[in-house]
Design a protein around this motif. Structure first.
Motif, PDB file in Angstrom:
ATOM      1  N   PRO A 135       0.819  -1.393   0.007  1.00  0.00           N
ATOM      2  CA  PRO A 135       0.044   0.058   0.042  1.00  0.00           C
ATOM      3  C   PRO A 135       1.076   1.079   0.105  1.00  0.00           C
ATOM      4  N   LEU A 137       0.871   5.638   0.387  1.00  0.00           N
ATOM      5  CA  LEU A 137       0.239   6.721   1.132  1.00  0.00           C
ATOM      6  C   LEU A 137       0.692   7.990   0.351  1.00  0.00           C
ATOM      7  N   ILE A 151     -12.848   8.794   6.624  1.00  0.00           N
ATOM      8  CA  ILE A 151     -12.256   8.095   5.343  1.00  0.00           C
ATOM      9  C   ILE A 151     -13.173   7.808   4.201  1.00  0.00           C
ATOM     10  N   ILE A 153     -13.534   5.388   0.534  1.00  0.00           N
ATOM     11  CA  ILE A 153     -12.956   4.712  -0.163  1.00  0.00           C
ATOM     12  C   ILE A 153     -13.679   4.516  -1.780  1.00  0.00           C
ATOM     13  N   LEU A 169      -6.449  -0.917   5.074  1.00  0.00           N
ATOM     14  CA  LEU A 169      -7.662   0.346   5.492  1.00  0.00           C
ATOM     15  C   LEU A 169      -8.229  -0.172   6.866  1.00  0.00           C
ATOM     16  N   VAL A 236      -9.266   6.678  -0.263  1.00  0.00           N
ATOM     17  CA  VAL A 236      -8.519   5.382  -0.666  1.00  0.00           C
ATOM     18  C   VAL A 236      -8.986   4.936  -1.966  1.00  0.00           C
ATOM     19  N   LEU A 266      -4.616   7.063  -0.046  1.00  0.00           N
ATOM     20  CA  LEU A 266      -4.025   5.335   0.406  1.00  0.00           C
ATOM     21  C   LEU A 266      -4.234   4.709  -0.990  1.00  0.00           C
ATOM     22  N   LEU A 268      -4.454   1.038  -2.360  1.00  0.00           N
ATOM     23  CA  LEU A 268      -4.376  -0.342  -1.822  1.00  0.00           C
ATOM     24  C   LEU A 268      -4.024  -1.303  -3.142  1.00  0.00           C
TER      25      LEU A 268
END
Length: 271
Positions: A135, A137, A151, A153, A169, A236, A266, A268
């Motif tokens: 991951p 950031l 947050i 996503i 996450l 995310v 972020l 993933l």
């Protein structure tokens, strides 16, 4: 997340990346590694090349020691810090070192200073995202630090390889006691399109779904609007490395968000 790498050129703009790295290290009790890649400078004379490279490395190490002293006083909860200066082109070097040293997360910025020869630009962040299995950031240039309380996503129609993709996450949500909004831009308006297992994967974490029609906006613009609407502290996205055309589309969307995001991103890895 016991080992966190912050890839930094120690420019003024890199301070935001370091601050986010410190926050994460304090929440997880991590080893925080500040890593600076020294790219070989161009010179027609071999002797001058060596002299310039040695000067850049010495300057980086001197600044590194200063930042280490400043950051050490900010660490809590058993977090520790070390520093490394490595030779090589920033993108590939960061990826190589992160893999070799078994880091759990890479933190990097989107822009470096002119004085540091702009080593850490958006292209470096994109290189790390596309070539690392960890991951990543990505912290926008010079944004003020904010704790992760809400947050968002952004998910697409692709299914995930498994629940492990979301584990970083989930770890962040738990550590910061943050709220999660799952956003999906529904282009055809049928209210479907994301992996139906997402709710199962997220389990008991505090989350809610939001599906919006994306017909009139590009995907990147829809995500940007959702971040602003919900005043999210962290965005995310999931990078799918599957098939040439799917990957090309995924890279384009992630890249646009990297350059336009006003909050940390972020990424993933769906592997």
């Amino acid at each position: 997340m016991k080992k966190i790498m912050v890839a930094t050129d120690y420019s003024e703009s890199a301070n935001s990346s370091v601050q986010y790295g410190v926050s994460l290290a304090n929440h997880f009790g991590s080893l925080l590694s500040l890593v600076s890649a020294v790219e070989e400078p161009y010179s027609a004379a071999a002797g001058a090349l060596i002299d310039v490279k040695d000067h850049i490395r010495d300057e980086a190490m001197e600044t590194m020691d200063k930042v280490k002293r400043e950051v050490s006083g900010q660490l809590t909860s058993g977090a520790t810090i070390d520093t490394h200066t490595v030779d090589g082109e920033p993108g590939p070097t960061i990826t190589r070192v992160a893999k070799a040293k078994d880091y759990n997360l890479i933190v990097t910025g989107t822009k470096g200073s002119d004085a540091a020869r702009e080593l850490f630009t958006g292209s470096v962040a994109n290189s790390v995202i596309k070539n690392s299995k960890l991951p990543v950031l990505v912290v926008p240039d010079k944004i003020p630090f904010r704790e992760f309380r809400r947050i968002l996503i952004a998910v697409d129609e692709k299914s995930l390889a498994g629940s492990h993709v979301l584990q970083p996450l989930i770890d962040v949500l738990s550590a910061y006691d943050a709220e999660l909004i799952v956003y999906h831009g529904d282009e055809d308006g049928d209210g479907k399109g994301y992996d139906p297992r997402l709710g199962q994967y997220l389990g008991d974490v505090n989350h809610r779904f939001e599906v919006r029609s994306g017909k009139d906006d590009s995907i990147a613009e829809g995500i940007e609007q959702a971040v602003k609407l919900h005043d999210a502290d962290l965005l995310v996205m999931i990078y799918h490395d599957r098939g040439f055309f799917g990957r090309l589309f995924n890279e384009s969307t992630v890249s646009k968000v990297v350059f336009k995001s006003t909050v940390p991103l972020l990424v993933l890895q769906d592997v």
